[in-house]
Write an enzyme that holds these catalytic residues in place. Structure first.
Site: not given
Length: 852
Positions: A384-385
């Protein structure tokens, strides 16, 4: 000047198409949309003097700065000035209509880059091609494929210091791109990759397509309330069709986290609190996004997120700690991922949280041992980011170099946005990770690019001509409206709904309309708002969202009888707003209170301590209710809310969620009775915030509350309120009445390899045709570990004409009794079970059987 207008202006950053939608009720309103940046703007304060429109709105991307509009109009022109923070003063010369898409000029330009007649490669041919390419690539080039770079400087978290995407791509330091929603940008960056980068390897283009691309569907929590797998699958297929036309090949969705805490903003993106239903919906979404083959250019890769346990964040606070047992992990949070993997999802994304003290991005136990080795996942694992960098912030390691090592050891393939993987060459040279690990990651990434057809035809997804054909297509809007209808949940109704006689009787009203014409007061911040799409959408057509006012007007309720007042803002009061609302309500036969949350109050980074409606709205509601009129609460929101006051004080409550592009029409369909509501809750609604988390499939305590002991003290209960939710899982009313009778089991003992048949008769005892979701639950009464009080194990959607009855049959097999426990794994234990059948998890009939 009413209607749609368009213009194209040149800015220092890009060519920008701007659309204006001017509407009028008692006063004028102005909505603005931009392309390629999907920035919906509703001008808050608009004044019209003669032929001039002047107004202001807050710029959400530049807090404290305003958007300023100063326009004039004549019959065929809308002209003047629009000042936007970051873009400066833009001269406006607009013509009528939606106008052409900016990408239309790209259609001819891209044609020479496409390839015709590319043959499908077999798995063996792909394997050989990948190995040949890997053998030609340097270590650094293989690691380059493991980076995902943002398409612009926009950030979903802390700013990332790195080179521009053009430089990274040309140097082979990026294998995928995030957030290039503009097909022209996709074309521009893909050209750099295939013309300048080492080995000319095409890019993957990724985006978050959560509940629609340009045609927006209900948020996933809403569409889960339809319990309609075919409709959910169709919504995802349409989203893939629209997104792939713009170059997106890889989705950062679906989100399939089980959610038990409505304070968590991301409950809006999932299917609620039940793992069984969540698994069915996960499969439907994967099937919709990926279709029959990823080689088809109108499908996109599905990415299951967030693996795993993210929905259990403590306090419902986003990105927070998770502390759950392995039994809870496997029995509650894992089943939707198992279903999505069995459906063939091509990708998985890690969760932000820790599990057993280790950030998931660094957890070899979760990502390699469980996901890859046990569950057999061989697709792309993407962070994820910023999650790799955050391994350091969590406090597991001292620096990003060590974080990168742990992520690769956990078989992470792609690092999203950040650049920790730049340490990987040094880690290989130091012998701390092996080049074989890098090869494995690059192999998986290149294999996917071959499966998508990108290696043979890099521009096959750059199809501006299909954007024009597909985006906001009439059939897509029809599908969105139908799913929105099915997603609405009727929570209370004393008979005030449907509004039978408010149309014009000429085909524009409901089936009972006779034109007698009562007055309807439509009051509240969502009475005529276009903020009905919800979080995680990037549509360029937000200004064309159907409002509730428009939906009711289009049902034939004349503007003379459709009385409107905003009353207040979502979180703010309006000077004189309540007085104006009361003046309109006094003249009405029924009042529709359109209240709720704005889109930015749900979704990622939108956790709330209090899930009551904001104070400004409560003051408006109490003032209106005090008039003694019939009042219907129409909710727009992305999570369960505390509605105890409304349950006691209004005549009807309609939960509409964020319903998407056709929201106003779908809500109106239900309010006037053209559609009989059939939605059932997939998250329990608490009676009070202090109950949270409250969910149906909980464990018994040693001192459970019962009707018999309710007055005793030393019992598991609150002193100041109930244990039970206000509205339980599976709950939802209809305009007709269903009765359940004659529950039967064909045997009272089930052995392995056999099936037990459960039947019940359901009757439509009301005066309307309707649809019911008949639900089956099972309780394992005694186990080696304690089991929930009941678990959903089946359901059947049943349509019954008024006066009709049908027998519904379910079949139970040993797999339905299986659960995971420590030291044993998955098993179905012999013993006594109870089967429950009913319209929701609370109001059920029961019978016992034994297994073994």
């Amino acid at each position: 000047m009413l209607g749609l207008w368009h213009t194209v202006v040149a800015t220092p950053l890009m060519k920008l198409k701007i659309q204006f939608k001017v509407t009028k009720k008692a006063s004028y309103s102005l909505d603005i949309a931009t392309e390629p940046l999907a920035i919906p703007i509703q001008i808050d304060s608009l004044t019209v003097e003669g032929n001039r429109l002047r107004g202001l709105a807050k710029a959400f991307w530049r807090p404290g700065e305003d958007i300023v509009v100063d326009l004039a109009y004549d019959e065929d022109r809308l002209y003047g000035e629009l000042r936007m923070p970051g873009l400066g003063s833009l001269p406006i010369e607009a013509a009528r209509g939606r106008g052409p898409a900016l990408s239309e000029s790209l259609a001819e330009q891209v044609k020479p880059y496409r390839k015709d007649g590319v043959a499908k490669r077999s798995n063996e041919e792909i394997r050989e091609a990948v190995e040949t390419l890997l053998n030609r690539m340097s270590l650094e080039e293989k690691i380059g494929q493991m980076f995902q770079v943002p398409a612009s400087n926009f950030s979903f978290g802390n700013a990332v210091e790195t080179d521009p995407p053009e430089k990274l791509i040309a140097e082979g330091r990026a294998g995928s791109v995030l957030g290039a929603f503009d097909v022209s940008r996709v074309f521009e960056l893909q050209k750099i990759a295939v013309e300048e980068s080492p080995h000319r390897i095409p890019l993957l283009f990724n985006a978050d397509i959560i509940h629609g691309a340009q045609t927006i569907f209900p948020i996933p929590l809403a569409w889960s309330c339809s319990w309609d797998m075919d409709a959910i699958k169709e919504a995802c297929a349409i989203a893939a069709k629209e997104a792939s036309a713009s170059g997106t090949v890889y989705n950062h969705g679906p989100m399939i986290d089980v959610s038990r805490d409505p304070r968590w903003g991301r409950v809006s993106e999932g299917a609620g609190e039940d793992p069984y239903l969540g698994g069915l919906i996960a499969k439907a979404q994967v099937d919709g996004f990926q279709g029959d083959s990823l080689l088809e250019p109108e499908t996109i890769v599905a990415c299951l997120k967030h693996f795993i346990g993210y929905g259990a964040a403590e306090g419902g606070r986003d990105y927070n700690t998770v502390d759950i047992s392995e039994a809870t992990l496997r029995n509650v949070y894992l089943p939707p991922f198992q279903a999505g993997l069995q459906a063939g999802a091509g990708s998985v994304m890690n969760a932000f949280n820790i599990y057993q003290g280790v950030p998931v991005a660094a957890s070899k136990a979760l990502m390699k041992d469980l996901l890859r080795d046990e569950l057999g996942f061989d697709g792309i694992l993407i962070s994820d980011y910023g999650a790799v960098d955050e391994i350091v912030v969590h406090g597991l390691v001292e620096d990003v170099k060590e974080a990168a090592k742990l992520a690769v050891d956990a078989t992470m393939d792609i690092e999203m946005a950040t650049r920790s993987f730049e340490h990987l060459p040094q880690l290989v040279r130091e012998g701390k990770i092996s080049e074989a690990q890098i090869n494995d990651a690059a192999r998986r990434i290149l294999t996917l690019k071959y499966r998508l057809g990108l290696m043979d035809d890099p521009f096959r997804y750059v199809r501006p001509e299909k954007e024009t054909e597909y985006h906001f297509h009439e059939e897509h809007l029809k599908a969105s409206r139908e799913l929105a209808q099915k997603s609405i949940v009727l929570l209370k109704n004393d008979g005030v709904l449907p509004m039978a006689d408010y149309g014009d009787g000429n085909g524009n009203s409901n089936k009972n309309g006779n034109g007698s014409g009562g007055r309807v007061a439509l009051i509240g911040p969502f009475a005529d708002s276009r903020d009905l799409l919800g979080p995680w959408q990037f549509s360029r057509f937000g200004h064309e969202t159907a409002t509730l006012y428009e939906g009711l007007r289009d049902k034939g309720i004349s503007e003379e009888r459709l009385l409107y007042a905003k009353g207040c803002g979502v979180n703010t009061t309006i000077e004189g707003g309540i007085a104006e609302a009361l003046e309109q309500a006094k003249q009405a036969d029924v009042v529709l209170l359109a209240l709720g949350e704005s889109s930015d109050m749900s979704g990622e980074a939108a956790s709330r301590m209090s899930i009551e409606l904001p104070e400004a709205q409560m003051r408006l509601a109490k003032a209106v209710v005090a008039l003694g009129k019939s009042v219907v609460l129409v909710l727009t929101n992305g999570r369960p809310l505390v509605l105890d006051w409304f349950e006691r004080n209004v005549n009807a409550i309609v939960e509409t969620w964020f319903l998407g592009s056709q929201a106003g029409h779908a809500i109106a369909d239900v309010l006037v009775g053209d559609y009989n509501p059939s939605g059932k809750l997939t998250m329990s609604f608490p009676a009070h915030t202090g109950q949270i988390p409250v969910y149906y499939n909980h464990f018994r305590t040693g001192r459970p509350l019962t009707e018999a002991n309710r007055q005793q003290k030393y019992i598991s209960q609150y002193l100041d309120g109930p244990n039970e939710p206000l509205y339980p899982f599976g709950y939802g009313l209809s305009y007709t009445r269903f009765e359940y009778s004659d529950l039967k089991l064909d045997r009272n003992r089930l052995a392995a390899g056999e099936e037990l048949r459960v039947s019940i008769t359901v009757s439509n005892a009301g005066s309307e045709d309707g649809e019911e979701v008949v639900q089956l639950y099972i309780q394992d009464c005694h186990g080696s570990i304690v089991r929930p009080v009941k678990e959903l194990k089946g359901f059947s959607k049943l349509r019954l004409a008024k006066g009709e009855n049908k027998e519904v049959e379910f079949r139970i097999v040993a797999e339905d009794l299986t659960f995971w426990m420590p030291g044993v794994g998955y098993t179905a234990e012999p013993g006594k079970f109870v089967v429950f059948v009913g319209p929701n998890s609370r109001d059920v009939q029961s019978a016992e059987f034994s297994f073994g």
